[in-house]
Each structure stands twice: as C-alpha cells, then as structure tokens.
Enzyme design. Structure first.
Site, PDB file in Angstrom:
ATOM      1  CG  PHE A 122    -102.552 -17.953 -11.380  1.00  0.00           C
ATOM      2  CD1 PHE A 122    -101.311 -18.120 -11.977  1.00  0.00           C
ATOM      3  CD2 PHE A 122    -102.286 -17.295  -9.514  1.00  0.00           C
ATOM      4  CE1 PHE A 122    -100.250 -17.334 -11.084  1.00  0.00           C
ATOM      5  CE2 PHE A 122    -101.883 -16.734  -8.844  1.00  0.00           C
ATOM      6  CZ  PHE A 122    -100.306 -17.118  -9.422  1.00  0.00           C
ATOM      7  CD  GLN A 236    -106.663 -12.886  -2.161  1.00  0.00           C
ATOM      8  OE1 GLN A 236    -105.733 -12.559  -2.291  1.00  0.00           O
ATOM      9  NE2 GLN A 236    -107.887 -14.245  -2.818  1.00  0.00           N
ATOM     10  CG  HIS A 238    -101.322 -15.916  -0.986  1.00  0.00           C
ATOM     11  ND1 HIS A 238    -100.299 -16.671  -1.259  1.00  0.00           N
ATOM     12  CD2 HIS A 238    -100.725 -15.420  -2.376  1.00  0.00           C
ATOM     13  CE1 HIS A 238    -100.195 -16.882  -2.284  1.00  0.00           C
ATOM     14  NE2 HIS A 238    -100.148 -16.245  -2.859  1.00  0.00           N
ATOM     15  CG  LEU A 248     -96.784 -14.141  -2.290  1.00  0.00           C
ATOM     16  CD1 LEU A 248     -97.516 -14.716  -1.815  1.00  0.00           C
ATOM     17  CD2 LEU A 248     -96.822 -13.805  -3.560  1.00  0.00           C
ATOM     18  CD  GLU A 251    -103.106 -18.953  -6.843  1.00  0.00           C
ATOM     19  OE1 GLU A 251    -103.626 -18.273  -5.302  1.00  0.00           O
ATOM     20  OE2 GLU A 251    -104.269 -18.889  -7.408  1.00  0.00           O
ATOM     21  NE  ARG A 282    -104.308 -16.039  -4.446  1.00  0.00           N
ATOM     22  CZ  ARG A 282    -103.655 -14.816  -4.681  1.00  0.00           C
ATOM     23  NH1 ARG A 282    -103.647 -13.116  -4.159  1.00  0.00           N
ATOM     24  NH2 ARG A 282    -102.692 -15.190  -5.716  1.00  0.00           N
ATOM     25  CG  HIS A 352    -101.410 -11.154  -1.198  1.00  0.00           C
ATOM     26  ND1 HIS A 352    -100.306 -11.162  -0.996  1.00  0.00           N
ATOM     27  CD2 HIS A 352    -102.132 -11.673  -2.223  1.00  0.00           C
ATOM     28  CE1 HIS A 352    -100.282 -11.398  -2.489  1.00  0.00           C
ATOM     29  NE2 HIS A 352    -100.718 -11.659  -3.240  1.00  0.00           N
ATOM     30  NE  ARG A 393    -106.022 -10.303  -5.321  1.00  0.00           N
ATOM     31  CZ  ARG A 393    -104.867 -10.544  -5.764  1.00  0.00           C
ATOM     32  NH1 ARG A 393    -105.049 -10.978  -7.309  1.00  0.00           N
ATOM     33  NH2 ARG A 393    -104.184 -10.477  -4.817  1.00  0.00           N
TER      34      ARG A 393
END
Ligand code: FAD
Length: 583
Positions: A122, A236, A238, A248, A251, A282, A352, A393
């Site tokens: 990730f 955030q 994304h 979405l 990721e 991100r 996001h 994050r």
C-alpha cells in the site's frame, strides 16, 4: 411535552467500524453487564465503512523483515511529522492483535498458500502489510463485527435515529438528543458514557469518494457543545477517484501493480517519487496528478468537462484482477462501461478522508481546549483525532484506527459506566427544550425567507472544491471563507417545504447542511492560518514546511459569534525529529 427518555450505560453514536468495534468491546470488557445503545442515522450496514476496499495494515511478519518500528516510522513520515508519536506507537503495536481478533471472529482474510494471512503493498508503507479480503475489506469487517454483536442481549440498535446534540453539564456527558426518523419525534438518550463514532465529512466537497451521508454531524455537534476540532485543515484527496462519478478505485490496484499515465504516455510519477512511484503517499501522488493536469498533460472528459489521468491495470492480468480486484472491475464496468482487464480507466484526485476530528487524547478521551476531559465522553474512528494520521493518513490505516480506538474506548466507557452506575442522572430539561425549539419551531415550522437549503449545500461544495482543495492560497481561502459566511447567513432564511414528521428527509438534510457549513468554516479558517505546506495541506504561497512556526496542532473552538477561534497545542515528538520527506 411528554417525551421518550431511554437510559443506557454506554451510548455509541455511529454504527460504522469504530462504533461496532466499541460496542463489542464494551460487552466483552463488562462481561455482558454494560447496557449499550448503538445509535445511527443509517441502517447499520449502510455506514460508509462498508465501502472500504483495499485493506487494513498490521505487522504480522517480523521474521520477513517487518517491524513495529518500521511501521511507526512509515506512519509518522507519511503524516509529515504532525502525528503524536506515542499514539502512533500504541496504534502500531495493537494492530497485530486486532487483525488476529477479527480472524478469530471469522473474517475471511485472503490467505497465502501456507494458510497464513496474506498482505499486499500500500502507499507509503515500506513493507507489504495490508491484510485484505478481495477488495471489499470494509464489508467483511463490518459483517464480522455486526454478526458477533447480534449475539448479545444487552446491545440495542437504534437505526435511523439522527443525533442532533450532546447533553453536557458541568463538563460531564449525560446523553444525546436524537430524532427518530420514522416518527419525527425527538428522543432523549441518557448515558453514563458516550462514544462519538460518527465518521467523516466528505460531502462538503463535490468530487468525493465518500457516501452521501458523510456530512460531519459528529464534528459539528461536538463543536457546538464547546469541544475543539483539531487539525481539520488536513483533508485527504485520494489519487484515484473514477471520473466523472468520484467512485473510489482502491489504492490496492496500485499495490497490485497499476500505473498512472499522462497524455504523453509517460509514467510521470518517476519525476515526483522515483523510488516509490505510484505507491508514494496519497498527498504526493495527488499533487503530482494535479500538476500534470494543470500543465496540460491530462486528458479531458468531454461530457463532464473534467480533466483526468489514466490508470492502467491491463498488465496485472485477468486472473489476478478477477481474484483480487473484482469489486473495482465491477465498479468501472457499471459506472464507465470499461473493463479494466482490457482498457485503462479515467481517474483524478477526489476528497477521501479527514485527518482531523474531535480533539481526543491517546486513550480516545474527548478533551476541551484547556486539556480537561469531557467526563464520560470518548471519540473513535474518523470522527476523532487521536493523533495517529498527522498531516496525511497512509492508506490502510483508516480502518485500523477505527478498530484500535473502537476497542480502547469501548473498554474504558463500559468500565466507567459501571463504576458510575449508581450516579443519578436526570434529563437536562433546559437543554432538551432548547433543542426542541431549535428544530421544530426554528427549522421545521420557521417562516424562513425562502432560501433553498439544497442550493446552499451545492454552492458550499463547489466553493470547497474550487478554493479549499489540493492547492490552496491566501486569495482563494479568503474568497472561500467569505462565501461560507454568506451561506451561513443565508441558511438562517431557509424554508423547509415538507412539514410532515415521518421520514422528513427535507428536515434531516437541512440539518446536515447546517453541520457541513460549520465544518467547512473550521477547515477554511485553519487552512488560511496555517502558512506552510505540510502533508495534505499545500499552500502555493507558502510551499515549504515550516517546523519553526507550525509544528503544532490546530484547535478550533466555536467563538461567541459562532465562528471559529484558533489555538495551537504542541505535537508529541517521542522518537523522531522531522526530516525532509523523500520517496
Ligand atoms: C470508498 C472508501 C474506501 C475506503 N477504503 C479504505 C481501506 O481500504 N482501508 C482503510 O484503512 N480505510 C479505508 N477507507 C477509510 C475508512 O474506511 C473510514 O475512515 C472508516 O471506515 C470510517 O469509519 P467510522 O466508523 O469512523 O465511520 P463510518 O463508517 O463513516 O460510520 C459513521 C456512522 O455514524 C453515523 N452517524 C453520522 N452522523 C450521525 C448522526 N447525526 N446521528 C446518528 N448517527 C450518525 C452513521 O449512521 C454511521 O453509522 C475508505 C473510505 C472510503 C470512503
């Protein structure tokens, strides 16, 4: 007016991952003695957590080179050094047992051929540590917890109950008021302990991966009760929201090998993060994509006018896509009529997640600005800022923080409630009456000046997209704030057409919009005051991180005029001093 009053030991507000984990732990920790109410404006399984796709990270393989220290470092560096390092340590240490706990409850983790839980790469994680179940992790986590909770007689679910305020007296939590959406009546829930687990606020942006229901209610309700919101300017984006819907694309797709291409066919991430490429954190990937688009190297969707980047997964191969990315394949087929096995898909950064939230300490205890505890009140999940995510994050840490702080707060709340079982609490009549007047006399039956609250919501979302997005500057933020204040004024003049009580979505949506306005104002105010760039907060007029002046958390408290007043508190630096972030 006679009204319905219900009494419980623990009130869990929200039935997402954080709320369900908290309710379960309250039962376990009290040996089934604590009476728990889970109050949710939705049906349990409609909470946004169900939509989590890619995975949940934990350290499971020290023998293969992973370690708690490495996970902590990734999280702190990913958060651009705004994380409270003691909270990060607690998080990273407890995650291993959370994954095993869910395993024992029956969660069908994807496994390796040797039978052990599999992990995938990730963004920003320097070891493959996201545990997963296809690309539907949230669905399986929620189902596992919900199924297990149904075994307990002492947990009651109040679905479709819209919480409107916290009842607090002498800095002590007493309960909440909530509209029973089925009847439209205001109910009073009294509780010895409460846990705010109301999730995020993505709907204040127009292009978002978040469900329609994420309107920041918990933030606004706490803020109106005098509780500070912390670090809300860190929003955030994304990198891969499907164009034009914003749905979405996890990721995990990039974790499995997906690449990003500009209109010259270049893998442009090589210029921005030569080592981690598409798997950089991100904030970095989103800025890179927007830079490509702004410099003319994007594509254009003629119908929506939106510009985008291509995400290519063809080389991952049919078999692996069907096994590990089946959900996003279905989403792209349904929304864009594109099969990711055969064609790249159009994506661009979408709002996001909220790094900030209700101010909470390392235990999840909700704190006032002066650092004292709002007795009996905890916060967990995206609604609370316990200090882990900092300024950005890392993917696969969102669900984890829900689990760890669900567990920690559920346990403490149950114990506290049982210790205070004999304290008598009565309905704080004055507060409840005030709330009744505000909702029924003010909003529902108020004469209003004919303003349309749906239009106010749309204008707010457009303003946030345009001026409080990935790239920010003083001029744009000032325009945004002026507009938000104007919208708040106009909101005073709204007219609610539907006067009925049963399932009055007109009224509920108006109340959500009111919450969104408060949250948006806090975000824009914090962003304007933070004259530096850190993590997801990027100021084109202050492009550098400024540790001298801004290595600190923002607290926003509602002032007497209803707008935010800012204070700052230090970051807890325990292990690592800030260094430059390179990927
Ligand atoms: C599409 C998507 C995919 C994601 N994928 C991942 C991933 O793969 N890995 C990861 O780690 N993170 C992921 N995240 C982030 C993570 O899933 C969320 O941050 C997390 O699930 C939030 O859980 P929560 O319990 O805090 O809130 P939610 O699940 O959002 O639940 C909020 C709850 O509060 C209730 N509520 C809200 N307001 C009120 C009110 N006024 N009255 C009563 N109830 C109220 C709602 O009914 C709901 O039950 C993803 C997020 C999205 C949007």
């Amino acid at each position: 007016m006679p009204r319905d009053v219900l009494s419980y030991d623990v009130l869990v507000i929200g039935s997402g991952l954080a709320g369900l984990r908290a309710a379960l732990q309250a039962e376990i920790a009290s040996n089934g003695k604590a009476r728990v109410a889970v109050i949710s404006k939705l049906q349990v399984m409609r909470s946004h957590s169900v939509a989590a796709e890619g995975g949940t990270s934990a350290v499971l393989r020290p023998e293969e080179g992973d370690s708690i220290e490495l996970y902590m470092w990734d999280t702190i560096k990913g958060g651009d050094f705004l994380s409270d390092q003691d909270a990060v340590e607690r998080y990273c240490r407890l995650m291993t047992s959370e994954v095993l706990f869910l395993d024992h409850l029956g969660l069908p983790w994807e496994r390796r051929p040797d039978g052990r839980i599999d992990q995938r790469p990730f963004g920003g994680q320097s070891f493959p540590r996201a545990c997963y179940a296809g690309d539907k992790i949230g669905f399986f986590e929620m189902h596992t917890l919900y199924d297990n909770l149904l075994r307990f007689d002492n947990v009651d679910f109040f679905e479709e109950h819209f919480v409107t305020s916290l009842l607090i007296r002498d800095k002590t939590f007493y309960g909440v008021t909530a509209i029973d959406m089925k009847t439209g009546d205001l109910r009073v829930f009294l509780g010895k302990a409460g846990i705010i687990a109301t999730g995020g606020a993505g709907q204040i942006y127009k292009f978002t991966t978040n469900a329609r229901t994420l309107t920041g209610d918990g933030y606004a309700i706490a803020y109106r009760a005098g509780i500070p919101l912390e670090d809300m300017e860190f929003v955030q984006f994304h990198p891969t929201g499907l164009v034009p819907s914003g749905v979405l694309i996890t990721e995990a797709a990039r974790g499995e090998g997906a690449i990003l291409l500009n209109n010259k066919g270049e893998r442009f991430m090589a210029r921005y993060a030569p080592n981690m490429m598409e798997l950089a954190p991100r904030d970095i990937v989103s800025r890179a994509m927007m830079t490509e688009i702004l410099e003319g190297r994007g594509f254009k969707d003629e119908e929506s006018g939106m510009e985008y980047i291509l995400e290519d997964m063809r080389h991952i191969g049919r078999d692996r896509i069907l096994r590990k990315l089946n959900n996003i394949r279905e989403l792209a087929l349904r929304y864009n009529k594109i099969d990711i096995i055969e064609q790249p898909i159009p994506v661009r950064p979408a709002q996001h997640f909220m790094m900030g939230g209700v101010r909470a300490d390392i235990d999840g205890k909700v704190l006032y600005a002066d650092g004292t505890w709002v007795k009996g009140l905890w916060g967990a999940g995206e609604a609370a800022n316990v200090g882990v995510h900092g300024a950005n994050r890392l993917g696969s840490n969102g669900t984890g923080v829900c689990l760890v702080w669900g567990r920690l707060t559920g346990e403490q709340a149950a114990k506290y409630a049982l210790e205070h079982q004999n304290d008598s609490i009565s309905v704080p009549e004055d507060q409840v009456e005030k709330e009744e007047k505000r909702i029924y006399d003010g909003l529902l039956h108020g004469r209003g000046g004919g303003e349309n609250h749906y239009k106010i919501r749309e204008e707010l979302r457009e303003t946030m997209d345009k001026y409080v997005g990935i790239f920010r500057d003083e001029k744009g933020l000032t325009i945004a704030l002026k507009k938000i204040k104007e919208l708040k004024e106009r909101f005073k003049e709204i007219y609610i057409e539907d006067k009925s009580l049963a399932y009055n979505t007109d009224l509920i949506m108006a109340m959500e919009t009111q919450n969104m306005l408060d949250v948006a104002e806090v975000i824009a105010t914090g962003a304007l005051a933070r004259k530096e760039s850190r993590g997801a907060h990027y100021r084109t007029d202050y492009p550098k991180r400024d540790d001298q002046n801004f290595l600190k958390h923002t607290l926003a408290v509602m002032g007497p005029d209803g707008s935010p007043q800012l204070e700052y508190v230090p970051v807890k630096i325990v292990y690592w001093l800030p260094v430059e972030r390179k990927y």
